[in-house]
Design a protein around this motif. Structure first.
Motif, mmCIF file in Angstrom:
data_model
loop_
_atom_site.group_PDB
_atom_site.id
_atom_site.type_symbol
_atom_site.label_atom_id
_atom_site.label_comp_id
_atom_site.label_asym_id
_atom_site.label_seq_id
_atom_site.Cartn_x
_atom_site.Cartn_y
_atom_site.Cartn_z
ATOM 1 N N ASP A 41 0.835 -1.209 0.000
ATOM 2 C CA ASP A 41 0.000 0.000 0.000
ATOM 3 C C ASP A 41 0.873 1.263 0.000
ATOM 4 O OD1 ASP A 41 -2.239 -1.584 0.034
ATOM 5 O OD2 ASP A 41 -2.648 -1.322 2.193
ATOM 6 N N ASP A 42 1.946 1.222 0.806
ATOM 7 C CA ASP A 42 2.865 2.367 0.826
ATOM 8 C C ASP A 42 3.503 2.577 -0.539
ATOM 9 O OD1 ASP A 42 2.285 2.840 3.467
ATOM 10 O OD2 ASP A 42 4.134 1.946 4.260
ATOM 11 N N LEU A 43 3.889 1.486 -1.199
ATOM 12 C CA LEU A 43 4.467 1.601 -2.539
ATOM 13 C C LEU A 43 3.446 2.151 -3.534
ATOM 14 C CD1 LEU A 43 6.602 -1.661 -2.799
ATOM 15 C CD2 LEU A 43 7.431 0.688 -2.658
ATOM 16 N N ASP A 44 2.187 1.659 -3.437
ATOM 17 C CA ASP A 44 1.127 2.176 -4.323
ATOM 18 C C ASP A 44 0.893 3.662 -4.066
ATOM 19 O OD1 ASP A 44 0.805 -0.306 -5.466
ATOM 20 O OD2 ASP A 44 -0.959 -0.849 -4.259
ATOM 21 N N GLU A 45 0.874 4.038 -2.777
ATOM 22 C CA GLU A 45 0.678 5.454 -2.429
ATOM 23 C C GLU A 45 1.852 6.291 -2.948
ATOM 24 O OE1 GLU A 45 -1.051 8.889 -0.669
ATOM 25 O OE2 GLU A 45 -1.866 6.943 -1.209
ATOM 26 N N ALA A 46 3.063 5.780 -2.781
ATOM 27 C CA ALA A 46 4.239 6.506 -3.283
ATOM 28 C C ALA A 46 4.173 6.636 -4.800
ATOM 29 C CB ALA A 46 5.520 5.786 -2.861
ATOM 30 N N ARG A 47 3.744 5.564 -5.486
ATOM 31 C CA ARG A 47 3.613 5.605 -6.945
ATOM 32 C C ARG A 47 2.549 6.634 -7.359
ATOM 33 N NH1 ARG A 47 2.599 0.534 -7.550
ATOM 34 N NH2 ARG A 47 4.778 -0.065 -7.421
ATOM 35 N N ARG A 48 1.429 6.611 -6.645
ATOM 36 C CA ARG A 48 0.362 7.564 -6.935
ATOM 37 C C ARG A 48 0.831 8.997 -6.693
ATOM 38 N NH1 ARG A 48 -3.060 10.590 -4.491
ATOM 39 N NH2 ARG A 48 -2.513 9.904 -2.400
ATOM 40 N N LEU A 49 1.519 9.230 -5.589
ATOM 41 C CA LEU A 49 2.035 10.566 -5.290
ATOM 42 C C LEU A 49 3.069 11.000 -6.323
ATOM 43 C CD1 LEU A 49 2.392 10.404 -1.401
ATOM 44 C CD2 LEU A 49 0.721 11.714 -2.727
ATOM 45 N N ARG A 50 3.898 10.065 -6.774
ATOM 46 C CA ARG A 50 4.890 10.392 -7.800
ATOM 47 C C ARG A 50 4.203 10.779 -9.107
ATOM 48 N NH1 ARG A 50 8.043 7.081 -11.644
ATOM 49 N NH2 ARG A 50 9.895 8.286 -12.136
ATOM 50 N N GLU A 51 3.182 10.008 -9.497
ATOM 51 C CA GLU A 51 2.449 10.333 -10.728
ATOM 52 C C GLU A 51 1.754 11.682 -10.609
ATOM 53 O OE1 GLU A 51 -0.111 6.976 -11.231
ATOM 54 O OE2 GLU A 51 1.504 5.685 -11.984
ATOM 55 N N GLU A 52 1.176 11.960 -9.431
ATOM 56 C CA GLU A 52 0.513 13.238 -9.225
ATOM 57 C C GLU A 52 1.533 14.386 -9.268
ATOM 58 O OE1 GLU A 52 -2.071 15.576 -5.818
ATOM 59 O OE2 GLU A 52 -2.000 13.399 -5.783
ATOM 60 N N ALA A 53 2.696 14.169 -8.665
ATOM 61 C CA ALA A 53 3.747 15.183 -8.687
ATOM 62 C C ALA A 53 4.209 15.438 -10.117
ATOM 63 C CB ALA A 53 4.915 14.755 -7.815
ATOM 64 N N GLN A 54 4.344 14.373 -10.909
ATOM 65 C CA GLN A 54 4.733 14.545 -12.309
ATOM 66 C C GLN A 54 3.656 15.299 -13.091
ATOM 67 O OE1 GLN A 54 5.623 10.556 -13.618
ATOM 68 N NE2 GLN A 54 7.803 10.776 -13.141
ATOM 69 N N ARG A 55 2.395 14.985 -12.809
ATOM 70 C CA ARG A 55 1.290 15.685 -13.471
ATOM 71 C C ARG A 55 1.298 17.168 -13.103
ATOM 72 N NH1 ARG A 55 -3.318 17.391 -11.795
ATOM 73 N NH2 ARG A 55 -3.225 16.241 -9.845
ATOM 74 N N VAL A 56 1.477 17.453 -11.813
ATOM 75 C CA VAL A 56 1.514 18.845 -11.360
ATOM 76 C C VAL A 56 2.727 19.561 -11.955
ATOM 77 C CG1 VAL A 56 1.837 20.316 -9.320
ATOM 78 C CG2 VAL A 56 0.188 18.447 -9.265
ATOM 79 N N LEU A 57 3.869 18.880 -11.990
ATOM 80 C CA LEU A 57 5.068 19.462 -12.575
ATOM 81 C C LEU A 57 4.837 19.771 -14.055
ATOM 82 C CD1 LEU A 57 8.065 20.248 -12.398
ATOM 83 C CD2 LEU A 57 8.607 17.865 -12.982
ATOM 84 N N GLY A 58 4.226 18.833 -14.774
ATOM 85 C CA GLY A 58 3.914 19.061 -16.190
ATOM 86 C C GLY A 58 2.982 20.247 -16.370
ATOM 87 N N GLU A 59 1.985 20.344 -15.489
ATOM 88 C CA GLU A 59 1.038 21.455 -15.568
ATOM 89 C C GLU A 59 1.733 22.790 -15.319
ATOM 90 O OE1 GLU A 59 -2.819 22.953 -13.040
ATOM 91 O OE2 GLU A 59 -2.586 20.801 -13.379
ATOM 92 N N TYR A 60 2.607 22.835 -14.313
ATOM 93 C CA TYR A 60 3.339 24.072 -14.030
ATOM 94 C C TYR A 60 4.311 24.423 -15.146
ATOM 95 C CZ TYR A 60 1.397 24.687 -9.387
ATOM 96 O OH TYR A 60 0.544 24.909 -8.348
ATOM 97 N N GLU A 61 4.934 23.427 -15.743
ATOM 98 C CA GLU A 61 5.821 23.699 -16.877
ATOM 99 C C GLU A 61 5.027 24.250 -18.055
ATOM 100 O OE1 GLU A 61 7.989 20.099 -17.643
ATOM 101 O OE2 GLU A 61 9.416 20.485 -16.024
ATOM 102 N N ARG A 62 3.826 23.690 -18.293
ATOM 103 C CA ARG A 62 2.970 24.196 -19.366
ATOM 104 C C ARG A 62 2.561 25.637 -19.079
ATOM 105 N NH1 ARG A 62 -2.174 25.012 -19.601
ATOM 106 N NH2 ARG A 62 -2.620 23.824 -17.730
#
Length: 160
Positions: A41-62
């Protein structure tokens, strides 16, 4: 058989037997399974948080790229506006200078015309006065005065 290794083996077998008999193995396996599930569950949460961080980073870069584009457009617009204002100011300055030049030329022409008129008037007055003196000295009497007055009036009319 009385060696310490033997008694360690016996104690270990008894411990394992008791653990199986009391159901400790199920508890240990359940604990390990729960721990494994928490880790998963911790790994899934970390994966989800990483994907969300990448999405937010992409949005801010855009957004940053859009802001840079807007800034470049604003700068280009400001430069174009400044060039247009400079051109307008140059045209207005040239028009102002041309207007002032025309006004000055008009005033000069008027002054020249006035000077010419003043000189002509002075010349006419001088000619009339001279003609009057000459005629008075040559003609005499009432008829002479009438002729002189009429002649002077005619000279004034023609000279002005």
């Amino acid at each position: 058989m009385m060696t310490p290794d033997f008694w360690v083996l016996v104690a270990f077998v008894i411990f394992i037997g008791l653990a199986v008999y009391l159901g400790l193995t199920k508890k240990i396996v359940a604990g390990l399974d729960a721990r494994s599930q928490r880790i998963s569950d911790d790994l899934d949460e970390a994966r989800r948080l990483r994907e969300e961080a990448q999405r937010v980073l992409g949005e801010y870069e855009r957004k940053r790229r859009e802001a840079e584009g807007e800034a470049e457009a604003i700068i280009a617009s400001a430069k174009a506006e400044a060039e247009r204002l400079a051109a307008d100011a140059k045209i207005k300055a040239e028009e102002f200078v041309a207007r002032r030049t025309r006004t000055a030329e008009t005033k000069i022409q008027q002054a020249e015309a006035q000077a010419i008129a003043d000189v002509r008037a002075a010349a006419a007055d001088a000619a009339v006065s001279a003609a009057g003196k000459i005629l008075k000295s040559r003609a005499s009497g009432e008829i002479g005065d009438a002729l002189i007055g009429h002649g002077l009036q005619e000279v004034r009319t023609k000279l002005h």
